[in-house]
Design a protein around this motif. Structure first.
Motif, PDB file in Angstrom:
ATOM      1  N   TYR A   1      -5.816  -0.631  -0.408  1.00  0.00           N
ATOM      2  CA  TYR A   1      -6.551  -0.202  -1.587  1.00  0.00           C
ATOM      3  C   TYR A   1      -5.673  -0.161  -2.830  1.00  0.00           C
ATOM      4  O   TYR A   1      -6.105   0.303  -3.891  1.00  0.00           O
TER       5      TYR A   1
ATOM      6  N   PRO B   1      -4.328   4.252  -6.171  1.00  0.00           N
ATOM      7  CA  PRO B   1      -5.607   4.814  -6.614  1.00  0.00           C
ATOM      8  C   PRO B   1      -5.562   6.334  -6.767  1.00  0.00           C
ATOM      9  O   PRO B   1      -4.883   7.027  -6.002  1.00  0.00           O
TER      10      PRO B   1
ATOM     11  N   ARG C   1       0.856  -1.188   0.000  1.00  0.00           N
ATOM     12  CA  ARG C   1       0.000   0.000   0.000  1.00  0.00           C
ATOM     13  C   ARG C   1       0.886   1.229   0.000  1.00  0.00           C
ATOM     14  O   ARG C   1       1.660   1.447   0.927  1.00  0.00           O
TER      15      ARG C   1
ATOM     16  N   THR D   1     -12.106   1.440  -8.811  1.00  0.00           N
ATOM     17  CA  THR D   1     -12.014   0.833  -7.494  1.00  0.00           C
ATOM     18  C   THR D   1     -12.569   1.824  -6.493  1.00  0.00           C
ATOM     19  O   THR D   1     -13.092   2.887  -6.858  1.00  0.00           O
ATOM     20  N   ASN D   2     -12.489   1.505  -5.200  1.00  0.00           N
ATOM     21  CA  ASN D   2     -12.912   2.396  -4.138  1.00  0.00           C
ATOM     22  C   ASN D   2     -12.005   2.147  -2.940  1.00  0.00           C
ATOM     23  O   ASN D   2     -11.733   0.982  -2.601  1.00  0.00           O
ATOM     24  N   ILE D   3     -11.526   3.200  -2.322  1.00  0.00           N
ATOM     25  CA  ILE D   3     -10.568   3.014  -1.234  1.00  0.00           C
ATOM     26  C   ILE D   3     -11.206   2.366  -0.002  1.00  0.00           C
ATOM     27  O   ILE D   3     -10.495   1.839   0.853  1.00  0.00           O
ATOM     28  N   TYR D   4     -12.546   2.395   0.084  1.00  0.00           N
ATOM     29  CA  TYR D   4     -13.230   1.730   1.204  1.00  0.00           C
ATOM     30  C   TYR D   4     -13.588   0.282   0.877  1.00  0.00           C
ATOM     31  O   TYR D   4     -13.720  -0.547   1.779  1.00  0.00           O
ATOM     32  N   ASP D   5     -13.737  -0.020  -0.410  1.00  0.00           N
ATOM     33  CA  ASP D   5     -14.086  -1.368  -0.866  1.00  0.00           C
ATOM     34  C   ASP D   5     -13.261  -1.665  -2.110  1.00  0.00           C
ATOM     35  O   ASP D   5     -13.764  -1.639  -3.237  1.00  0.00           O
ATOM     36  N   PRO D   6     -11.961  -1.955  -1.930  1.00  0.00           N
ATOM     37  CA  PRO D   6     -11.055  -2.081  -3.078  1.00  0.00           C
ATOM     38  C   PRO D   6     -11.454  -3.222  -4.016  1.00  0.00           C
ATOM     39  O   PRO D   6     -11.865  -4.304  -3.575  1.00  0.00           O
TER      40      PRO D   6
ATOM     41  N   PRO E   1      -9.743   5.342   5.285  1.00  0.00           N
ATOM     42  CA  PRO E   1     -10.300   3.991   5.444  1.00  0.00           C
ATOM     43  C   PRO E   1      -9.785   3.335   6.725  1.00  0.00           C
ATOM     44  O   PRO E   1      -8.936   3.901   7.435  1.00  0.00           O
TER      45      PRO E   1
ATOM     46  N   THR F   1      -6.668  -1.362   5.741  1.00  0.00           N
ATOM     47  CA  THR F   1      -7.205  -1.553   4.394  1.00  0.00           C
ATOM     48  C   THR F   1      -6.108  -1.368   3.345  1.00  0.00           C
ATOM     49  O   THR F   1      -5.346  -0.402   3.394  1.00  0.00           O
TER      50      THR F   1
END
Length: 758
Positions: free
Chosen positions: A326, A372, A305, A440-445, A320, A324
């Protein structure tokens, strides 16, 4: 490695100074060893693991009570010599450090702000990298590099890249991205502009401060240590540290440090491996001292990361969960470094010492990066892939003479020195489709696989040259002492010349070279109205190669010019025997770099940082060791041309930072120590328009240490347990003017057992 001979020939052509350095090594022997000179303060009751030979303190890491020996002054060589200041009361910091061309100095005698962290502190906090150590000072905040895993530091609000960290006083020697602490005997932090003392930094950073790592050499007493460690989630570490002295007067020393670590980190899916080896050989004679150091470091980070680019976000999203990951699954790097250092000094008389040093580094890196880029305020982002093979060759050297003499009632400390370096970087790249990036999404990669190449430049197997940097500098200074050295006045200057050649990815020379030369003056004064107080002031100017344009700029990778900076500082340093501290007020001005409307990275206006720093350290009570610091900063953009951001806060400069740490020996349990550290960082802006702001954050670290008897009296087993970020706080750690932010590390458990055989 095969190119070092070519570099040496290139360095030597037309350079009388380089020839002096090379010839000097044959007759001059190093400064790297003697841990002899002590300050006027009491010795620590828990001596540190020193790198010095015969005059050094014992390598014991004992936590048991020891006799209070009062005010002891350990005398090194009766002749000149570059002697390392002793540890201060409590053993966590030293009474001085290496001040570039001025050599090893007690901080009370120099008009600069310097703090030196000892190996004892590094070991007890289980600090694995340089960033872990520098967390202990409020004037420094750390972040990650531009899309990679490099450790970048901000000192007094200005960046310091890893390639601008010196080793034994030499630039261009250490690995440029991540430096492991098993090479370090001490980590020395010079706060403020430092070009006069240290010369021109290869990457042009370090305007707000410098960091020097002193290498490990053999202690006065035999050392045999084996350490087995664990770090969450499944990092296992093994390390061996062996040191011996030989000869009738123990004048020859050898020390070998070997370390290997591998496993998953506390970040989901991230895996890291490290192999580090350091070998230090030294000679400590009556008039000559020599130190030869070889280092090797190889690291591999998989699914690491790194950072988050701000992209088109109009506000900073909440961080996040701390663990996490991401980043794309292909986000990885492999780093390999071989480096070496040879230092020497010879006492011509009891008052004059000549010295010389050479150092070199060969670096190979292969990275596949995919961090991201935010496209919304809800954490939605896109990812593209950038593959970068990178190689660099560095060669540096220094030589000079230092001495002292009197003219009537006035004492003089005269310094004349040369320093210089040559650095070549080679690189190429491959890139995925930059338009149709993976969502993508940094909360739900999202699970993003390897993205195919859409464009590339350069030779991927054998990258072409991209930059050549050459710098030379001559420095001269005189510190005049009046009224029995209660008043010390330093006046000096450094002539600096810099030349940077930029090349295309095909290796073709790209336009006119960037060059400059300047005489950078330094003025400093120290006044001691009473024995325990030093008042000081300084003015320093510097000339440095400019920043390199980020990968997303139209002029990617190019050095954008020559930067001049200026600093004014006043302060006070106090030493009450068992507790000491300092207070500093400063102002630094430096050209500000940014990307313009045409996506070209260049200088636009000026950044002016003003601040107040407070530091306290020592052993205020029988059982408590204290290390605390605070800084309040005002980083402001000035002279911005169109005036659109005039007066705004500079990017990534928090309004304040506080660091408070303590080590407490438990009552009734003399072999047990508890330690704690609290870090508080204020808010900071992430763009020049000041529309994006990172909130302040707090982190708490806790630890426990137990020294268990093992075998005969000289053997022991030291257990260390710690938890970083105890509350597992989610926070954005820092913002960078490259348009990205770095998240803080998650809760990390650390456990180690160190067996001391001697």
């Amino acid at each position: 490695m095969q190119d070092w001979g070519v570099l040496s020939r290139s360095w030597g052509q037309g350079s009388l100074a380089a020839t002096m350095v090379l010839l000097g090594i044959g007759t001059v022997l190093p400064a790297a060893a003697a841990d002899g000179q002590a300050g006027q303060t009491p010795v620590a009751t828990e001596p540190e693991q020193s790198s010095a030979p015969a005059a050094a303190t014992s390598p014991s890491t004992s936590d048991a009570p020891q006799a209070d020996l009062g005010n002891i002054r350990v005398i090194g060589h009766a002749t000149g010599g570059d002697q390392v200041p002793e540890a201060y009361a409590g053993g966590q910091v030293a009474t001085g450090g290496r001040i570039g061309v001025l050599g090893e100095q007690n901080t009370a005698n120099v008009p600069f702000s310097v703090i030196s962290f000892t190996s004892q502190l590094i070991e007890n906090q289980q600090s694995h990298t340089l960033a872990d150590v520098l967390l202990n000072d409020a004037s420094v905040q750390s972040e990650l590099g531009y899309g990679n895993f490099a450790q970048v530091f901000k000192i007094r609000g200005f960046s310091l890249d890893g390639e601008d960290v010196s080793f034994g006083g030499l630039y261009g020697v250490l690995p440029r991205q991540i430096v492991q602490t098993n090479f370090a005997n001490r980590v020395e932090l010079f706060k403020g502009s430092n070009a006069f003392a240290n010369g021109v930094a290869p990457a042009g950073t370090g305007v707000g401060g410098a960091v020097n790592i002193e290498p490990k050499f053999a202690n006065a007493e035999p050392l045999t240590q084996f350490r087995l460690g664990y770090q969450s989630d499944s990092q296992i570490e093994e390390a061996l540290d062996v040191g011996r002295r030989y000869g009738e007067q123990k004048q020859y020393g050898a020390r070998l440090s070997v370390q290997h670590a591998k496993g998953d980190t506390a970040i989901d899916g991230e895996n890291a491996a490290d192999t580090s080896v350091g070998l230090g050989l030294d000679y400590d004679g009556d008039r000559a001292r020599a130190g030869l150091y070889f280092g090797y470091q190889k690291q591999h980070i998989k699914h690491g990361r790194s950072i988050v680019y701000l992209g088109t976000a109009t506000e900073i999203p909440d961080a996040p969960d701390a663990d996490t990951n991401y980043a794309a699954s292909f986000n990885s790097t492999e780093l390999e470094n071989e480096f070496g250092l040879l230092r020497g000094e010879f006492d011509l008389t009891d008052h004059w010492t000549t010295y010389a040093a050479i150092g070199a580094n060969h670096t190979e890196e292969q990275g596949e990066y995919g961090s991201p880029t935010l496209i919304g305020n809800d954490g939605s982002a896109s990812v593209y892939r950038l593959g970068v093979p990178f190689e660099s060759h560095s060669f540096s050297g220094q030589a000079g003479i230092r001495g002292d003499f009197d003219t009537g009632p006035v004492s003089h400390q005269l310094n004349l020195g040369y320093s210089g370096y040559y650095r070549r970087t080679d690189s190429a790249y491959t890139m995925s489709d930059f338009v149709n990036q993976s969502p993508t999404n940094i909360y739900d990669p999202a699970d993003i696989g390897y993205l195919p190449t859409a464009s590339e430049a350069g030779d991927q197997d054998d990258p072409n040259v991209r930059t050549r940097t050459r710098a030379d500098g001559w420095a001269i200074s005189d510190t005049a002492g009046l009224f029995d050295d209660r008043l010390l006045i330093t006046v000096g200057g450094r002539y600096q010349s810099i030349r940077v050649n930029n090349y295309s990815y095909q290796g073709d020379f790209d336009g006119d070279p960037v060059r400059g030369h300047e005489v950078s003056p330094v003025y400093g004064v120290v006044y001691k109205p009473v024995s325990w107080l030093s008042l000081y002031a300084n003015h320093i100017e510097a000339l440095q190669p400019g920043d390199a344009a980020p990968n997303t700029a139209a002029n990617s990778g190019q050095v954008i010019g020559i930067a001049e900076s200026k600093q004014n500082e006043v302060g006070a340093k106090a030493d009450f025997g068992q507790i000491g501290g300092s207070l500093a007020l400063y102002q630094i001005k430096k050209p500000n770099a940014a990307v313009d409307a045409n996506n070209v990275y260049g200088y636009s206006g000026e950044q002016r940082d003003r601040g107040i720093e407070l530091s306290v350290y020592g052993k205020p009570t029988e059982r408590l060791r204290l290390l605390a610091s605070a800084t309040w900063m005002d980083g402001e953009l000035t002279e911005t041309g169109d005036g659109s951001n005039e007066g705004n806060d500079a990017i990534g400069v928090p309004d304040y930072r506080l660091v408070l740490s303590g080590d407490w020996q438990l009552p009734g349990a003399d072999r047990w120590h508890a330690n704690a550290r609290v870090i508080r960082t204020g808010s900071q802006y992430a763009n020049e328009a000041n529309t994006l702001k990172l909130p302040g954050w707090t982190r708490v670290d806790l630890g426990l240490r137990y020294k268990m008897p093992w075998g005969h009296d000289d053997q022991n087993l030291v257990w260390r347990a710690g938890v970083d970020n105890v509350a597992n706080s989610d926070y954005w750690q820092a913002a960078n003017d490259g348009g990205y932010i770095t998240q803080g590390q998650p809760r990390t458990f650390k456990l180690s057992a160190t067996l001391n055989f001697d």
